[in-house]
Design an enzyme around this catalytic site. Sequence first.
Site, PDB file in Angstrom:
ATOM      1  N   GLY A  12       0.680  -1.400  -0.055  1.00  0.00           N
ATOM      2  CA  GLY A  12      -0.572   0.490   0.223  1.00  0.00           C
ATOM      3  C   GLY A  12       1.143   1.272  -0.096  1.00  0.00           C
ATOM      4  N   ARG A  22      13.565   9.741  -2.761  1.00  0.00           N
ATOM      5  CA  ARG A  22      14.572  10.905  -3.552  1.00  0.00           C
ATOM      6  C   ARG A  22      16.008  10.767  -2.488  1.00  0.00           C
ATOM      7  NH1 ARG A  22      14.916  15.921  -0.955  1.00  0.00           N
ATOM      8  NH2 ARG A  22      15.666  17.985  -3.065  1.00  0.00           N
ATOM      9  N   ARG A  73       0.944  -5.385  -5.053  1.00  0.00           N
ATOM     10  CA  ARG A  73       0.535  -6.442  -5.196  1.00  0.00           C
ATOM     11  C   ARG A  73       0.876  -7.507  -5.305  1.00  0.00           C
ATOM     12  NH1 ARG A  73      -0.503  -4.976   0.427  1.00  0.00           N
ATOM     13  NH2 ARG A  73      -1.906  -3.167   0.033  1.00  0.00           N
ATOM     14  N   ASP A 128      -0.174   2.643   8.405  1.00  0.00           N
ATOM     15  CA  ASP A 128      -0.977   1.576   9.984  1.00  0.00           C
ATOM     16  C   ASP A 128       0.364   2.030  10.771  1.00  0.00           C
ATOM     17  OD1 ASP A 128      -2.611   0.549   8.118  1.00  0.00           O
ATOM     18  OD2 ASP A 128      -1.448  -0.992   7.299  1.00  0.00           O
ATOM     19  N   ARG A 163     -26.893  13.341  15.893  1.00  0.00           N
ATOM     20  CA  ARG A 163     -26.262  11.978  15.524  1.00  0.00           C
ATOM     21  C   ARG A 163     -25.583  11.500  16.213  1.00  0.00           C
ATOM     22  NH1 ARG A 163     -25.797  12.917   9.142  1.00  0.00           N
ATOM     23  NH2 ARG A 163     -27.896  13.024   9.530  1.00  0.00           N
ATOM     24  N   LYS A 212     -27.150  13.508  29.533  1.00  0.00           N
ATOM     25  CA  LYS A 212     -26.221  14.555  29.829  1.00  0.00           C
ATOM     26  C   LYS A 212     -25.986  15.671  28.544  1.00  0.00           C
ATOM     27  CE  LYS A 212     -22.601  12.301  32.479  1.00  0.00           C
ATOM     28  NZ  LYS A 212     -21.359  11.967  32.370  1.00  0.00           N
ATOM     29  N   LYS A 215     -24.946  16.654  22.047  1.00  0.00           N
ATOM     30  CA  LYS A 215     -26.176  16.191  20.556  1.00  0.00           C
ATOM     31  C   LYS A 215     -25.211  15.407  20.015  1.00  0.00           C
ATOM     32  CE  LYS A 215     -27.414  20.880  21.004  1.00  0.00           C
ATOM     33  NZ  LYS A 215     -27.438  22.860  20.255  1.00  0.00           N
TER      34      LYS A 215
END
Length: 320
Positions: A12, A22, A73, A128, A163, A212, A215
């Site tokens: 990856g 470089r 890969r 990662d 949400r 509490k 939102k």
Amino acid sequence: MIKKIGVLTSGGDAPGMNAAIRGVVRTALGAGLEVFGIYDGYQGLYEDRIKQLDRSSVSDVINRGGTFLGSARFPQFREVEVREKAIENLKKHGIEALVVIGGDGSYMGAKKLTEMGFPCIGLPGTIDNDIAGTDYTIGYLTALNTVIEAIDRLRDTSSSHQRISIVEIMGRHCGDLTLTSAIAGGCEYIITPETGLNMEQLISNIKDGIAKGKKHAIIALTELMMDANKLAKEIESATGRETRATVLGHIQRGGKPTAFDRVLASRMGNYAVHLLMEGHGGRCVGIQKEQLVHHDIIDAIENMKRPVRTDLYKVAEELF
């Protein structure tokens, strides 16, 4: 002393790979060595897609994401006959050593070549941050900034609609990117391979937040742990609060590398060439406590483990 070296990127892509290439090319040319770029990783090595590079080959690449050498890969590289053909191609061009930039799969290929007598140096290039023997991998901190920007945007819309948002973050079996993104992005909850998921506790925490007057809630989730959309439905059912999952995907790998990644990659590329000129092969480069280090690549793959950031998990727990 060696006179010709090759460089390839594999697996990856990660922001900063071009800066590392470089660093290798400019350092080697300055030392009087010839440098060859292997295009499209180990597959290009097997198929002899090898081209000599000069200073102009790496002009104006330090600020570019991805890798101009390309990557692929190539699971066939596990086969001895394939690696023998790859070494034959290297020797045909007079290449005496190879710098491999990539993640653990790329390191495994370098390890196999080393065991067959061809000297390789591995540079950790993956968002990662899951490579042993280094505090940071090339591309990790750029990806962190990308994820934080996405979380900031999700927070805006989540708050507007009251949400719950789940954001799925790359990292495979390592939660470093999720952990640091959650802290820097002010997420309310975190689910990583290191923490696991206590669904009962998660729902309880969300309900407490709603009681509490919160939102919204942002949940940071490491990829491959579970289906993010299924988790969203379960949370919505249990809390009565609209819940949506956002999978950031490959956007995390792209973009201009940060200054930190450009400097880190340049230093590592430079260091790799010096190691080869000093006769070191079968090594992998890392940075630990701000110092460049190198380890036996076989030992790094087979025996070394990345430490779990218990200090940061404690911070996250107290902040959330």
